[in-house]
Design a protein around this motif. Sequence first.
Motif, PDB file in Angstrom:
ATOM      1  N   ALA A 240      45.536  45.589  47.646  1.00  0.00           N
ATOM      2  CA  ALA A 240      44.937  44.457  48.682  1.00  0.00           C
ATOM      3  C   ALA A 240      45.739  43.947  49.542  1.00  0.00           C
ATOM      4  CB  ALA A 240      44.097  43.670  48.080  1.00  0.00           C
ATOM      5  N   GLY A 241      47.286  44.259  49.170  1.00  0.00           N
ATOM      6  CA  GLY A 241      48.319  43.629  50.160  1.00  0.00           C
ATOM      7  C   GLY A 241      48.549  42.276  49.855  1.00  0.00           C
ATOM      8  N   ILE A 242      47.802  41.645  48.845  1.00  0.00           N
ATOM      9  CA  ILE A 242      48.307  40.262  48.522  1.00  0.00           C
ATOM     10  C   ILE A 242      49.087  40.131  47.286  1.00  0.00           C
ATOM     11  CG2 ILE A 242      47.147  37.868  48.301  1.00  0.00           C
ATOM     12  CD1 ILE A 242      45.063  38.758  50.379  1.00  0.00           C
ATOM     13  N   GLY A 243      50.228  39.811  47.223  1.00  0.00           N
ATOM     14  CA  GLY A 243      50.956  39.478  46.143  1.00  0.00           C
ATOM     15  C   GLY A 243      51.303  38.347  45.845  1.00  0.00           C
ATOM     16  N   ALA A 244      51.622  37.892  44.592  1.00  0.00           N
ATOM     17  CA  ALA A 244      51.888  36.503  44.041  1.00  0.00           C
ATOM     18  C   ALA A 244      53.194  36.857  42.992  1.00  0.00           C
ATOM     19  CB  ALA A 244      50.857  35.673  43.716  1.00  0.00           C
ATOM     20  N   GLY A 245      54.022  37.719  43.213  1.00  0.00           N
ATOM     21  CA  GLY A 245      55.073  38.007  42.378  1.00  0.00           C
ATOM     22  C   GLY A 245      55.843  36.961  42.080  1.00  0.00           C
ATOM     23  N   SER A 246      56.265  36.111  42.907  1.00  0.00           N
ATOM     24  CA  SER A 246      57.343  35.131  42.898  1.00  0.00           C
ATOM     25  C   SER A 246      56.607  33.581  43.041  1.00  0.00           C
ATOM     26  CB  SER A 246      58.282  35.104  44.054  1.00  0.00           C
ATOM     27  OG  SER A 246      57.733  35.262  45.198  1.00  0.00           O
TER      28      SER A 246
ATOM     29  N   CYS B 266      30.180  35.730  44.686  1.00  0.00           N
ATOM     30  CA  CYS B 266      30.575  37.007  44.487  1.00  0.00           C
ATOM     31  C   CYS B 266      30.504  37.629  43.083  1.00  0.00           C
ATOM     32  CB  CYS B 266      31.995  37.128  45.002  1.00  0.00           C
ATOM     33  SG  CYS B 266      33.172  36.300  44.137  1.00  0.00           S
ATOM     34  N   PHE B 267      30.547  38.850  42.701  1.00  0.00           N
ATOM     35  CA  PHE B 267      30.524  39.285  41.395  1.00  0.00           C
ATOM     36  C   PHE B 267      30.934  40.809  41.547  1.00  0.00           C
ATOM     37  CE2 PHE B 267      26.230  39.948  42.805  1.00  0.00           C
ATOM     38  CZ  PHE B 267      25.914  41.465  42.214  1.00  0.00           C
ATOM     39  N   GLY B 268      31.694  41.442  40.497  1.00  0.00           N
ATOM     40  CA  GLY B 268      32.339  42.697  40.566  1.00  0.00           C
ATOM     41  C   GLY B 268      33.229  42.922  39.616  1.00  0.00           C
ATOM     42  N   GLU B 269      33.305  44.084  39.255  1.00  0.00           N
ATOM     43  CA  GLU B 269      34.667  44.541  38.408  1.00  0.00           C
ATOM     44  C   GLU B 269      35.590  45.072  39.312  1.00  0.00           C
ATOM     45  OE1 GLU B 269      35.571  47.211  34.261  1.00  0.00           O
ATOM     46  OE2 GLU B 269      33.715  47.074  35.132  1.00  0.00           O
ATOM     47  N   VAL B 270      36.750  44.829  38.911  1.00  0.00           N
ATOM     48  CA  VAL B 270      37.936  45.423  39.702  1.00  0.00           C
ATOM     49  C   VAL B 270      38.710  46.814  39.084  1.00  0.00           C
ATOM     50  CG1 VAL B 270      40.384  45.134  40.870  1.00  0.00           C
ATOM     51  CG2 VAL B 270      38.288  43.374  40.888  1.00  0.00           C
ATOM     52  N   GLY B 271      38.807  47.913  39.538  1.00  0.00           N
ATOM     53  CA  GLY B 271      39.232  49.113  38.857  1.00  0.00           C
ATOM     54  C   GLY B 271      40.786  48.723  39.389  1.00  0.00           C
ATOM     55  N   LEU B 272      41.468  49.902  38.419  1.00  0.00           N
ATOM     56  CA  LEU B 272      42.816  49.931  38.419  1.00  0.00           C
ATOM     57  C   LEU B 272      43.265  50.592  39.797  1.00  0.00           C
ATOM     58  CD1 LEU B 272      44.224  50.692  34.943  1.00  0.00           C
ATOM     59  CD2 LEU B 272      44.165  48.545  35.938  1.00  0.00           C
ATOM     60  N   THR B 273      42.526  51.329  40.426  1.00  0.00           N
ATOM     61  CA  THR B 273      42.818  52.228  41.534  1.00  0.00           C
ATOM     62  C   THR B 273      42.313  51.574  42.689  1.00  0.00           C
ATOM     63  OG1 THR B 273      40.894  53.240  41.387  1.00  0.00           O
ATOM     64  CG2 THR B 273      43.062  54.361  40.629  1.00  0.00           C
ATOM     65  N   GLY B 274      41.835  50.110  42.647  1.00  0.00           N
ATOM     66  CA  GLY B 274      41.487  49.090  43.735  1.00  0.00           C
ATOM     67  C   GLY B 274      40.036  49.047  44.071  1.00  0.00           C
ATOM     68  N   GLU B 275      39.202  50.049  43.354  1.00  0.00           N
ATOM     69  CA  GLU B 275      37.936  50.256  43.775  1.00  0.00           C
ATOM     70  C   GLU B 275      36.928  49.050  42.901  1.00  0.00           C
ATOM     71  OE1 GLU B 275      37.711  52.189  39.790  1.00  0.00           O
ATOM     72  OE2 GLU B 275      39.312  51.818  41.326  1.00  0.00           O
TER      73      GLU B 275
ATOM     74  N   THR C 285      31.586  47.157  50.882  1.00  0.00           N
ATOM     75  CA  THR C 285      32.735  46.566  50.177  1.00  0.00           C
ATOM     76  C   THR C 285      32.989  47.613  49.037  1.00  0.00           C
ATOM     77  OG1 THR C 285      31.345  44.982  48.923  1.00  0.00           O
ATOM     78  CG2 THR C 285      32.447  44.426  50.688  1.00  0.00           C
ATOM     79  N   PRO C 286      33.466  48.886  48.965  1.00  0.00           N
ATOM     80  CA  PRO C 286      33.688  49.709  48.029  1.00  0.00           C
ATOM     81  C   PRO C 286      35.044  49.428  47.438  1.00  0.00           C
ATOM     82  CG  PRO C 286      34.175  51.046  50.105  1.00  0.00           C
ATOM     83  CD  PRO C 286      33.548  49.501  50.389  1.00  0.00           C
ATOM     84  N   THR C 287      36.009  48.844  48.094  1.00  0.00           N
ATOM     85  CA  THR C 287      37.137  48.489  47.495  1.00  0.00           C
ATOM     86  C   THR C 287      37.313  47.054  47.495  1.00  0.00           C
ATOM     87  OG1 THR C 287      38.263  48.738  49.625  1.00  0.00           O
ATOM     88  CG2 THR C 287      38.197  50.791  48.356  1.00  0.00           C
ATOM     89  N   LEU C 288      38.519  46.694  46.804  1.00  0.00           N
ATOM     90  CA  LEU C 288      38.871  45.411  46.673  1.00  0.00           C
ATOM     91  C   LEU C 288      39.748  44.907  48.110  1.00  0.00           C
ATOM     92  CD1 LEU C 288      39.527  42.597  45.289  1.00  0.00           C
ATOM     93  CD2 LEU C 288      41.653  43.619  44.423  1.00  0.00           C
ATOM     94  N   ARG C 289      40.116  45.847  48.771  1.00  0.00           N
ATOM     95  CA  ARG C 289      40.673  45.332  50.151  1.00  0.00           C
ATOM     96  C   ARG C 289      39.713  45.306  50.986  1.00  0.00           C
ATOM     97  NH1 ARG C 289      45.458  46.539  53.015  1.00  0.00           N
ATOM     98  NH2 ARG C 289      46.320  47.463  51.293  1.00  0.00           N
ATOM     99  N   ALA C 290      38.617  45.924  51.088  1.00  0.00           N
ATOM    100  CA  ALA C 290      37.390  45.558  51.724  1.00  0.00           C
ATOM    101  C   ALA C 290      36.830  44.280  51.512  1.00  0.00           C
ATOM    102  CB  ALA C 290      36.355  46.730  51.852  1.00  0.00           C
ATOM    103  N   ALA C 291      36.547  43.916  50.307  1.00  0.00           N
ATOM    104  CA  ALA C 291      35.949  42.614  49.866  1.00  0.00           C
ATOM    105  C   ALA C 291      36.879  41.543  50.069  1.00  0.00           C
ATOM    106  CB  ALA C 291      35.804  42.615  48.433  1.00  0.00           C
ATOM    107  N   VAL C 292      38.106  41.610  50.165  1.00  0.00           N
ATOM    108  CA  VAL C 292      39.138  40.647  50.580  1.00  0.00           C
ATOM    109  C   VAL C 292      38.994  40.450  52.080  1.00  0.00           C
ATOM    110  CG1 VAL C 292      41.378  39.894  51.182  1.00  0.00           C
ATOM    111  CG2 VAL C 292      40.641  40.692  48.597  1.00  0.00           C
TER     112      VAL C 292
END
Length: 451
Positions: A343-349, A393-402, A431-438
């Motif tokens: 989804a392009g939103i990171g919080a690594g630091s 909202c509600f939904g499960e997030v898959g490892l491939t972003g779906e 909203t099939p993917t997490l990117r679309a949901a964001v």
Amino acid sequence: MARPTTVFVCSACAAETPRWMGQCPGCGEWNTLNEETRAKSPAGKAGAPTPRAASKPLRLADVQAQRYERLQTGIGELDRILGGGLVPGSLVLIGGSPGIGKSTLTSMALGNLEGAGRRTLYVSGEESAAQIRLRAERLPGAALQVPVLAETDLDTVLATMEAERPEVCVIDSVQTLHAADLTGASGSVGQVREVADRITRLAKARGIAVLLVGHVTKEGALAGPRVLEHLVDCVLQFEGERERTYRTLRALKNRFGSTNDVGVFEMKSGGLVEVQDASARFVSEATRAPGSVVLAAMEGSRPLLVEVQALVSPSELVPPRRVCNGIDRNRLALVLAVLARHAGIGAGSADVFVNVAGGVRVDEPGADLAVALAVASAVRGITVGSEQTPLACFGEVGLTGELRSVGHPDRRLAEAKKFGLGPVVQPGPETPTLRAAVRAALGAPASRVAA
């Protein structure tokens, strides 16, 4: 003459070894072996087993099933979790952290039963009769009319139950009772196993519904051997935080009802009060700030709207902190990784803090999307939803972003619609993917990475 022998019993799984070891060979836990002394039969006296006559099995269609009249405790949420009330002769184990309200709940149930004309008995091994009276004075109903026995000797407790013949008996707690014919301190594996077994036999023989209050470990699991949970008919877990007013009661095991229900209570000065519409409380308290979304969750078969909050702040720590309350920490790490990669939103630091408001714990995978959108909203500093209503909202997030569908979407949508929340972000064609949901929640492409 039988000679005593020493064995070491694991407090986690009840496995036995002839010598002490640091790690239990049965379950692999460390420092759980406790020494117990048992009588050993003389050598050569065992003999061959006595032959017994075979029993004739019956077809289930020929078995006469006895119908029991359930005992109503007068607490609607508790009766619903039990499947309609207490079954005579059943054993119910109630566990929870200290101060959560276990004794208050059982005292209220006995008071209501006593007021309805049922014979009751309260056995306490932790408090004196005077301490129990102080608690009963602030409870409604006939709590002060409940007979009380402050005793830790198992034989005395069983003799009292045999003489009084109560219909419902509370034992608070099972870890405090002590069998005189066994060695070891109260609460040890052997003691808890023997106490529970003898209480079970008496309860089944006399038709007494017994509520056993149990201790929990620091991880929140029921203390004592697992055989304790196998002996009883129902295991209830009382959850919540002592600093907050809301409590949840869920069934981990129930031979006479479903394990898909949960009860919500609120602790007040007059005892526990049932929360008939918990969603209304949580939605009304939801904020409209960045990092806040409403999760349409399912607690068993009951829809529940709860607020999920996230805070993302720059950190100088390596690695940064990941703190969560009300969700699994490993699940949070998974959602953050998918949010950054797909989804392009990171919080690594950055430090990430996630909290389920109200002291509620959510264990279902349908909370993934709420956590992701709350973190995304906090990272971008954008409020999701309108000024009047927060985003649901509600939904499960898959490892491939779906986004994957979860159970009972119709009930979740109906609960959100009931409180005027909409549109609801959920897995679907839009909203099939997490990117679309964001993108749908934030209203802009997701491309910023937190510093």
